[in-house]
Every structure is written in C-alpha cells, then in structure tokens.
Design a protein around this motif. Structure first.
Motif, mmCIF file in Angstrom:
data_model
loop_
_atom_site.group_PDB
_atom_site.id
_atom_site.type_symbol
_atom_site.label_atom_id
_atom_site.label_comp_id
_atom_site.label_asym_id
_atom_site.label_seq_id
_atom_site.Cartn_x
_atom_site.Cartn_y
_atom_site.Cartn_z
ATOM 1 N N TYR A 75 0.838 -1.194 0.000
ATOM 2 C CA TYR A 75 0.000 0.000 0.000
ATOM 3 C C TYR A 75 0.877 1.250 0.000
ATOM 4 O O TYR A 75 1.978 1.260 0.547
ATOM 5 C CB TYR A 75 -0.893 0.032 1.244
ATOM 6 C CG TYR A 75 -1.560 -1.287 1.551
ATOM 7 C CD1 TYR A 75 -2.819 -1.587 1.047
ATOM 8 C CD2 TYR A 75 -0.903 -2.245 2.323
ATOM 9 C CE1 TYR A 75 -3.417 -2.809 1.320
ATOM 10 C CE2 TYR A 75 -1.495 -3.462 2.605
ATOM 11 C CZ TYR A 75 -2.747 -3.739 2.098
ATOM 12 O OH TYR A 75 -3.330 -4.958 2.360
ATOM 13 N N ILE A 76 0.328 2.310 -0.600
ATOM 14 C CA ILE A 76 0.917 3.641 -0.508
ATOM 15 C C ILE A 76 -0.201 4.587 -0.074
ATOM 16 O O ILE A 76 -1.264 4.633 -0.702
ATOM 17 C CB ILE A 76 1.511 4.088 -1.858
ATOM 18 C CG1 ILE A 76 2.630 3.136 -2.289
ATOM 19 C CG2 ILE A 76 2.041 5.521 -1.759
ATOM 20 C CD1 ILE A 76 3.185 3.442 -3.681
ATOM 21 N N TYR A 77 0.033 5.324 1.011
ATOM 22 C CA TYR A 77 -0.975 6.243 1.546
ATOM 23 C C TYR A 77 -0.452 7.682 1.503
ATOM 24 O O TYR A 77 0.705 7.941 1.831
ATOM 25 C CB TYR A 77 -1.313 5.904 3.000
ATOM 26 C CG TYR A 77 -1.883 4.528 3.219
ATOM 27 C CD1 TYR A 77 -3.249 4.287 3.141
ATOM 28 C CD2 TYR A 77 -1.042 3.466 3.546
ATOM 29 C CE1 TYR A 77 -3.775 3.019 3.371
ATOM 30 C CE2 TYR A 77 -1.554 2.189 3.786
ATOM 31 C CZ TYR A 77 -2.917 1.982 3.685
ATOM 32 O OH TYR A 77 -3.419 0.725 3.921
ATOM 33 N N TYR A 78 -1.336 8.600 1.132
ATOM 34 C CA TYR A 78 -1.044 10.038 1.147
ATOM 35 C C TYR A 78 -1.770 10.633 2.347
ATOM 36 O O TYR A 78 -2.998 10.593 2.430
ATOM 37 C CB TYR A 78 -1.533 10.672 -0.155
ATOM 38 C CG TYR A 78 -1.271 12.156 -0.293
ATOM 39 C CD1 TYR A 78 -0.139 12.621 -0.952
ATOM 40 C CD2 TYR A 78 -2.178 13.102 0.206
ATOM 41 C CE1 TYR A 78 0.094 13.984 -1.109
ATOM 42 C CE2 TYR A 78 -1.950 14.462 0.055
ATOM 43 C CZ TYR A 78 -0.817 14.902 -0.600
ATOM 44 O OH TYR A 78 -0.584 16.243 -0.760
ATOM 45 N N GLY B 115 -5.270 6.377 -1.039
ATOM 46 C CA GLY B 115 -4.382 5.232 -0.921
ATOM 47 C C GLY B 115 -4.360 4.430 -2.203
ATOM 48 O O GLY B 115 -5.315 4.466 -2.983
ATOM 49 N N VAL B 116 -3.267 3.747 -2.444
ATOM 50 C CA VAL B 116 -3.142 2.831 -3.590
ATOM 51 C C VAL B 116 -2.757 1.459 -3.063
ATOM 52 O O VAL B 116 -1.795 1.329 -2.285
ATOM 53 C CB VAL B 116 -2.100 3.331 -4.602
ATOM 54 C CG1 VAL B 116 -1.817 2.249 -5.657
ATOM 55 C CG2 VAL B 116 -2.570 4.608 -5.284
ATOM 56 N N HIS B 117 -3.516 0.468 -3.457
ATOM 57 C CA HIS B 117 -3.247 -0.923 -3.073
ATOM 58 C C HIS B 117 -2.651 -1.624 -4.284
ATOM 59 O O HIS B 117 -3.252 -1.646 -5.361
ATOM 60 C CB HIS B 117 -4.564 -1.582 -2.653
ATOM 61 C CG HIS B 117 -4.490 -3.069 -2.472
ATOM 62 N ND1 HIS B 117 -3.424 -3.694 -1.868
ATOM 63 C CD2 HIS B 117 -5.360 -4.047 -2.827
ATOM 64 C CE1 HIS B 117 -3.649 -5.000 -1.851
ATOM 65 N NE2 HIS B 117 -4.809 -5.242 -2.436
ATOM 66 N N GLY C 113 -7.810 -5.153 4.999
ATOM 67 C CA GLY C 113 -7.614 -6.162 6.041
ATOM 68 C C GLY C 113 -6.180 -6.566 6.285
ATOM 69 O O GLY C 113 -5.836 -6.957 7.404
ATOM 70 N N TYR C 114 -5.306 -6.490 5.275
ATOM 71 C CA TYR C 114 -3.923 -6.922 5.439
ATOM 72 C C TYR C 114 -3.004 -5.800 5.906
ATOM 73 O O TYR C 114 -1.814 -6.027 6.115
ATOM 74 C CB TYR C 114 -3.371 -7.483 4.138
ATOM 75 C CG TYR C 114 -4.089 -8.700 3.605
ATOM 76 C CD1 TYR C 114 -4.953 -9.431 4.411
ATOM 77 C CD2 TYR C 114 -3.916 -9.117 2.292
ATOM 78 C CE1 TYR C 114 -5.613 -10.541 3.918
ATOM 79 C CE2 TYR C 114 -4.569 -10.237 1.793
ATOM 80 C CZ TYR C 114 -5.422 -10.935 2.611
ATOM 81 O OH TYR C 114 -6.088 -12.035 2.126
ATOM 82 N N ASP D 228 -3.562 -13.837 6.074
ATOM 83 C CA ASP D 228 -2.846 -13.991 4.808
ATOM 84 C C ASP D 228 -1.720 -12.985 4.567
ATOM 85 O O ASP D 228 -0.965 -13.129 3.607
ATOM 86 C CB ASP D 228 -3.825 -13.915 3.631
ATOM 87 C CG ASP D 228 -4.793 -15.086 3.611
ATOM 88 O OD1 ASP D 228 -4.407 -16.181 4.056
ATOM 89 O OD2 ASP D 228 -5.938 -14.910 3.156
ATOM 90 N N GLY D 229 -1.610 -11.941 5.366
ATOM 91 C CA GLY D 229 -0.572 -10.933 5.180
ATOM 92 C C GLY D 229 0.584 -11.166 6.144
ATOM 93 O O GLY D 229 0.379 -11.239 7.357
#
Length: 249
Positions: free
Chosen positions: A116-119, A133-135, A156-157, A227-228
């Motif tokens: 993930y990338i979050y601003y 955010g970008v997943h 969730g991860y 799972d993460g």
C-alpha cells in the motif's frame, strides 16, 4: 557366605540395570529437546533475515519514488511508475521470476508481493487525514503484471487505518505529522493465501502451512488477517512535485 556374595552380585546387576534405564530415559527426553533447539537456532535468525529483507524492500521503494524525475526535476508519480517500482524493489525478496504467476493463481513460492501507498496530510487540532491510498499486488492470473487499485477504506492486510481527522497515532502508531505537512506511508507485505491458491509444482496452499511456505521448521510467522505476512512500514516526507491530493493516474 556364598549366598551373601550372590545376593551382592544380584544387587549390583539390578543397580546397573536401573542406571542404564535411567540413562535411556534421560536420552529419550534430551534428544527431542536438542532437536527443537537446533530448529530454533535455524528459525530465529532466518525470521529476522526475512523481516529485514522486507524492510529493505520498503526502503528501496522509497528511494525509487523519491527519485522519479525528468531532466532533474521531480515528476508527479504515476501508476506506471508504481508498477515498475514494485517489480524492481521486490527483487530483493523474490529473485528472478519467483514473484510472477506461472498460471491462474499458481505461484512458484505460493506467496506474492502486496502492499500500500498512503497520502496523509496534517490537519488542525493535531489531527491527520488519509487523503488517498493505492493498493498494489501481483496479478495472480498473468505473469509480469502489477495491479494498482485506488483505496477508500482500510484494508484487512494493512496495519494502517484509512481515517479522516483523527489523531495521527490512530492512523499508525509511528505517524508524527504537523498541520499542513504531507507524509507518505509505504507498507510492503508478503501475501500467502490459504484457500484457492497453489504452488507452481501443484501443491495446494491450503495443504502447506505458512511456516513451511516461508522455510521455517517451528516458528509460525505472524499474520495480519491470516494472509498478510512480514508487513514493513516506512513513513517519509516526499519531495515537492511527486505527489498531490489526487490519486496517481
């Protein structure tokens, strides 16, 4: 006299048998303990190495993101940039072709890159907001492709909470941000699905525990939502011009 000697000899033999029996009992107890210690001596350093690799991946992503430029001038990040950076940064964890699907939901190692990338922007009253955010994750149906999807809620991860106007520590415990300041949060993860995925050699992930998939004997890696695994989070201040309040296109 003879009977006394015989009695003494019989007593000595019984004592020796008891001693031998005690030795066997001690041996039977000690060997499993010794084997467990040997396995732990393998697993504990390896666990630290795996986590360190994921942290290295996250820092590699930041280095690449911070150096996107054209003619020396920072250029706004695009989804294409993110896809290329993911494949480059994760080579430190997935050498060669091991991160790519070899068939529909078939993977050489059973697990694959995800993150993930979050601003985030600092607000008044010592609060902060995740603006977008970008997943990203490897396409599990086709090789050589990274999927990037915009986010509007927590995943969730992820250990990062997608929140608006909240205390920064609620978004992530390590987030420190001033009013008007911009921060980017990069989170890198290994995803190991236990349901419909399989290894390239035909083994079903549902039949292979995570500790075996990651090469451990005793230690079971800690999972986020089952799972993460091995989440690595780095928070940094982006160079001007790389990001803004809109999701990369």
């Amino acid at each position: 006299m003879l009977s006394k000697i015989i009695t003494i000899m019989q007593g000595g033999q019984a004592l020796r048998r008891a001693q031998i029996g005690a030795i066997f009992v001690e041996f039977a107890i000690a060997i499993p303990v010794l084997i467990a210690i040997i396995y732990y001596l393998h697993d504990v350093p390896k666990y630290k190495r795996v986590q360190a690799k994921m942290e290295f991946v996250a820092h590699n992503m930041i280095g690449m993101l911070q150096n996107i430029s054209r003619n020396g001038t920072p250029e706004k990040i695009t989804l294409t940039n993110i896809r290329n950076i993911v494949t480059g940064a994760y080579l430190a964890f997935y050498p060669g072709m091991t991160m790519y699907a070899t068939g529909s939901q078939c993977l050489p190692l059973g697990h694959f890159p995800l993150g993930y990338i979050y601003y985030v922007i600092g607000e008044d009253n010592n609060t902060a907001s995740v603006i977008w955010g970008v997943h990203f994750h490897m396409d599990n149906l086709r090789a050589y492709k990274v999927e990037c999807v915009g986010m509007s809620a927590s995943h969730g991860y992820s250990y990062v909470q997608y929140l608006r106007k909240q205390v920064p520590s609620k978004i992530h415990p390590k987030l420190v941000i001033k009013p008007g300041e911009v921060k980017i949060i990069v989170e890198c993860v290994c995803c190991y699905h236990h349901t419909v995925f399989s290894f390239s050699d035909g083994r079903l992930c549902s039949n292979v525990p995570a500790k075996e998939a990651f090469g451990f004997y005793i230690l079971s890696p800690k999972a986020k939502s089952t799972d993460g695994f091995f989440n690595s989070i780095v928070i940094f201040t982006p160079k001007p011009g790389l990001f803004d309040g809109t999701v990369p296109k």
